[in-house]
Design a protein around this motif. Structure first.
Motif, PDB file in Angstrom:
ATOM      1  N   GLU A 154       0.812  -1.209   0.000  1.00 42.83           N
ATOM      2  CA  GLU A 154       0.000   0.000   0.000  1.00 42.83           C
ATOM      3  C   GLU A 154       0.845   1.257   0.000  1.00 42.83           C
ATOM      4  O   GLU A 154       0.471   2.271  -0.591  1.00 42.83           O
ATOM      5  N   SER A 155       2.001   1.169   0.667  1.00 44.65           N
ATOM      6  CA  SER A 155       2.830   2.376   0.663  1.00 44.65           C
ATOM      7  C   SER A 155       3.597   2.512  -0.644  1.00 44.65           C
ATOM      8  O   SER A 155       3.981   3.605  -1.037  1.00 44.65           O
ATOM      9  N   HIS A 156       3.826   1.394  -1.335  1.00 45.06           N
ATOM     10  CA  HIS A 156       4.619   1.436  -2.559  1.00 45.06           C
ATOM     11  C   HIS A 156       3.779   1.794  -3.770  1.00 45.06           C
ATOM     12  O   HIS A 156       4.215   2.477  -4.681  1.00 45.06           O
ATOM     13  N   TYR A 157       2.535   1.244  -3.812  1.00 41.48           N
ATOM     14  CA  TYR A 157       1.704   1.425  -4.982  1.00 41.48           C
ATOM     15  C   TYR A 157       0.462   2.282  -4.713  1.00 41.48           C
ATOM     16  O   TYR A 157      -0.266   2.600  -5.636  1.00 41.48           O
ATOM     17  N   ALA A 158       0.198   2.613  -3.471  1.00 39.55           N
ATOM     18  CA  ALA A 158      -1.005   3.372  -3.074  1.00 39.55           C
ATOM     19  C   ALA A 158      -2.256   2.712  -3.610  1.00 39.55           C
ATOM     20  O   ALA A 158      -3.143   3.346  -4.157  1.00 39.55           O
ATOM     21  N   LYS A 159      -2.309   1.382  -3.499  1.00 41.80           N
ATOM     22  CA  LYS A 159      -3.513   0.668  -3.902  1.00 41.80           C
ATOM     23  C   LYS A 159      -3.878  -0.255  -2.760  1.00 41.80           C
ATOM     24  O   LYS A 159      -3.049  -0.610  -1.935  1.00 41.80           O
ATOM     25  N   VAL A 160      -5.127  -0.697  -2.756  1.00 36.57           N
ATOM     26  CA  VAL A 160      -5.558  -1.596  -1.686  1.00 36.57           C
ATOM     27  C   VAL A 160      -5.502  -3.034  -2.174  1.00 36.57           C
ATOM     28  O   VAL A 160      -5.897  -3.334  -3.289  1.00 36.57           O
ATOM     29  N   LEU A 161      -5.015  -3.916  -1.331  1.00 33.54           N
ATOM     30  CA  LEU A 161      -4.990  -5.338  -1.660  1.00 33.54           C
ATOM     31  C   LEU A 161      -6.189  -6.001  -1.018  1.00 33.54           C
ATOM     32  O   LEU A 161      -6.617  -5.616   0.055  1.00 33.54           O
ATOM     33  N   GLY A 162      -6.697  -7.063  -1.633  1.00 31.04           N
ATOM     34  CA  GLY A 162      -7.849  -7.726  -1.039  1.00 31.04           C
ATOM     35  C   GLY A 162      -9.052  -6.829  -1.144  1.00 31.04           C
ATOM     36  O   GLY A 162      -9.756  -6.571  -0.173  1.00 31.04           O
ATOM     37  N   LYS A 163      -9.292  -6.342  -2.358  1.00 32.45           N
ATOM     38  CA  LYS A 163     -10.334  -5.338  -2.610  1.00 32.45           C
ATOM     39  C   LYS A 163     -11.699  -5.762  -2.086  1.00 32.45           C
ATOM     40  O   LYS A 163     -12.462  -4.968  -1.587  1.00 32.45           O
ATOM     41  N   LYS A 164     -11.968  -7.095  -2.210  1.00 29.20           N
ATOM     42  CA  LYS A 164     -13.326  -7.529  -1.896  1.00 29.20           C
ATOM     43  C   LYS A 164     -13.688  -7.265  -0.449  1.00 29.20           C
ATOM     44  O   LYS A 164     -14.809  -6.928  -0.125  1.00 29.20           O
ATOM     45  N   LYS A 165     -12.709  -7.462   0.431  1.00 24.14           N
ATOM     46  CA  LYS A 165     -13.045  -7.372   1.847  1.00 24.14           C
ATOM     47  C   LYS A 165     -12.771  -5.988   2.417  1.00 24.14           C
ATOM     48  O   LYS A 165     -13.188  -5.675   3.518  1.00 24.14           O
TER      49      LYS A 165
END
Lengths: 231, 152
Positions: free
Chosen positions: A140-151
């Motif tokens: 999240e700090s490297h790509y500014a994206k969320v992992l595990g979008k579904k939850k």
């Protein structure tokens, strides 16, 4: 003067018997092949006692729990770190090229022995589940994206993706966009908070349970094995 | 795909398969040296064999021997028979003797269909099993193919 002294000591050394005896072996485990039948099937007669250089030791059977490592003095004066209980290890996310120290949660699969899965024994080649948080935080700090979008909750997504960034940060993030994609199998694991990894160090020798996160074909292979085991 | 028969995932030890950058199936192979050609099947096939001299982690060192294949019934290993004459000084004559050598045969030679009677060149390597210390490097089929008809 000097040369004559050396000559005398070398002639004496021929008369020393090199004794490597089993007096030093507290347990009966030996790694010789003299006790085995020969290739033709002949039973070999015992003609000497066990030697110390052929010794074997009890296996470590590293379990999950508070770190407990014993030092074993081995041949040559060196030490082996025999891990008896471990709870964390350094695991690397190969495709991203990052390693983080993570907690080991449970042993999921072992190709050699199901007993080792039941007793949660850490050995090289054991497929385990590790805590995903350090890797998620890095992503999240490297790509500014969320992992595990579904939850992930809406608020979380907001916080990660739309946090205020400086211009130079935004430039960096834009450059990393192309490689930010994560496989769906991994994404699901991040949603659950547990990643499948495999131990690639030898805990009974080095005292560490380090390894790498399973990805791609290898991950599919082991997930299939774990699923078929459950039924 | 079809080579994942075992309970653990079979792969070549040194190569990283999950790189994001390129996704072609990477395969590592090496030249064994001493003028032996590494077979095409080793370079472009898909088998995994850690005991193969071309694609695995064993090195050929020491002796290179040739012999006749005696049996191919084992999985990935063959027995090679070497005949030789032993001189008996008292009678000024020779006697026939033979040695059987167990050698590991890589799946690179699978399509050649090695059978009993073929001539094979084997190279010494580190102990692979209790009796196997050699690895097949080159196969030369016997003069007449055993089960098919040769032209007259």
């Amino acid at each position: 003067m000097h040369p004559s002294i050396f000559f005398a000591s070398s002639s004496l050394s021929f008369y020393y018997f090199f004794i490597h005896l089993s007096i030093y072996l507290p347990n009966g485990i030996s790694r010789d092949s003299r006790h085995k039948r020969s290739a033709s099937g002949a039973r070999r007669a015992q003609y000497r006692k066990k030697r110390k250089f052929e010794l074997g030791r009890q296996s470590a059977s590293t379990k999950l729990g508070g770190k407990r490592i014993h030092l074993v003095r081995v041949r040559g004066g060196n030490y082996k770190h025999r891990a008896l209980r471990l709870e964390a290890g350094n695991f690397s996310w190969g495709s991203e090229g990052v390693s983080r120290k993570t907690r080991i949660l449970t042993v999921a699969y072992n190709a050699s022995n199901n007993e080792l899965v039941r007793t949660n024994t850490l050995v090289k080649g054991a497929v385990i589940q590790i805590d995903a948080t350090p890797f998620r935080q890095w992503y999240e700090s490297h790509y500014a994206k969320v992992l595990g979008k579904k939850k992930a909750t809406e608020a979380k997504i907001e916080e990660v993706e739309n946090a205020t960034k400086s211009k130079s940060q935004q430039k960096k993030l834009a450059a990393r966009e192309a490689t930010a994609a994560v496989d769906s199998l991994l994404d699901d694991q991040f949603a659950a908070g547990r990643l499948y990894a495999i131990i690639s160090s030898r805990p009974g020798q080095s005292g560490r349970a380090d390894g790498y996160i399973l990805e791609g074909k290898e991950l599919e292979f082991y997930i299939k094995k774990i699923k078929s085991k459950k039924h | 795909m079809s080579e994942q028969i075992e309970k653990a995932f079979q792969k070549q030890a040194g190569i990283f398969q999950n790189s994001k950058v390129s996704s072609k199936n990477k395969r590592w192979y090496k030249e064994v040296g001493l003028g032996f050609k590494t077979p095409k099947e080793a370079k472009f096939g898909s088998y995994i064999d850690k005991k193969c001299p071309f694609v695995g982690e064993v090195n050929i060192q020491g002796r290179i021997l040739t012999g006749v294949v005696n049996s191919t019934k084992m999985k990935r290993t063959i027995i090679v028979r070497r005949d030789y004459l032993h001189y008996v000084p008292k009678y000024n004559r020779y006697e026939k003797r033979h040695t059987n050598i167990a050698a590991h045969i890589s799946p690179a030679f699978d399509n050649i269909n090695v059978e009993a009677g073929d001539i094979v060149t084997i190279g010494q390597c580190r102990p692979l099993t209790k009796t196997v210390r050699f690895n097949v490097l080159k196969v030369q089929k016997a003069k007449t193919a055993s089960k098919s008809f040769s032209k007259f």
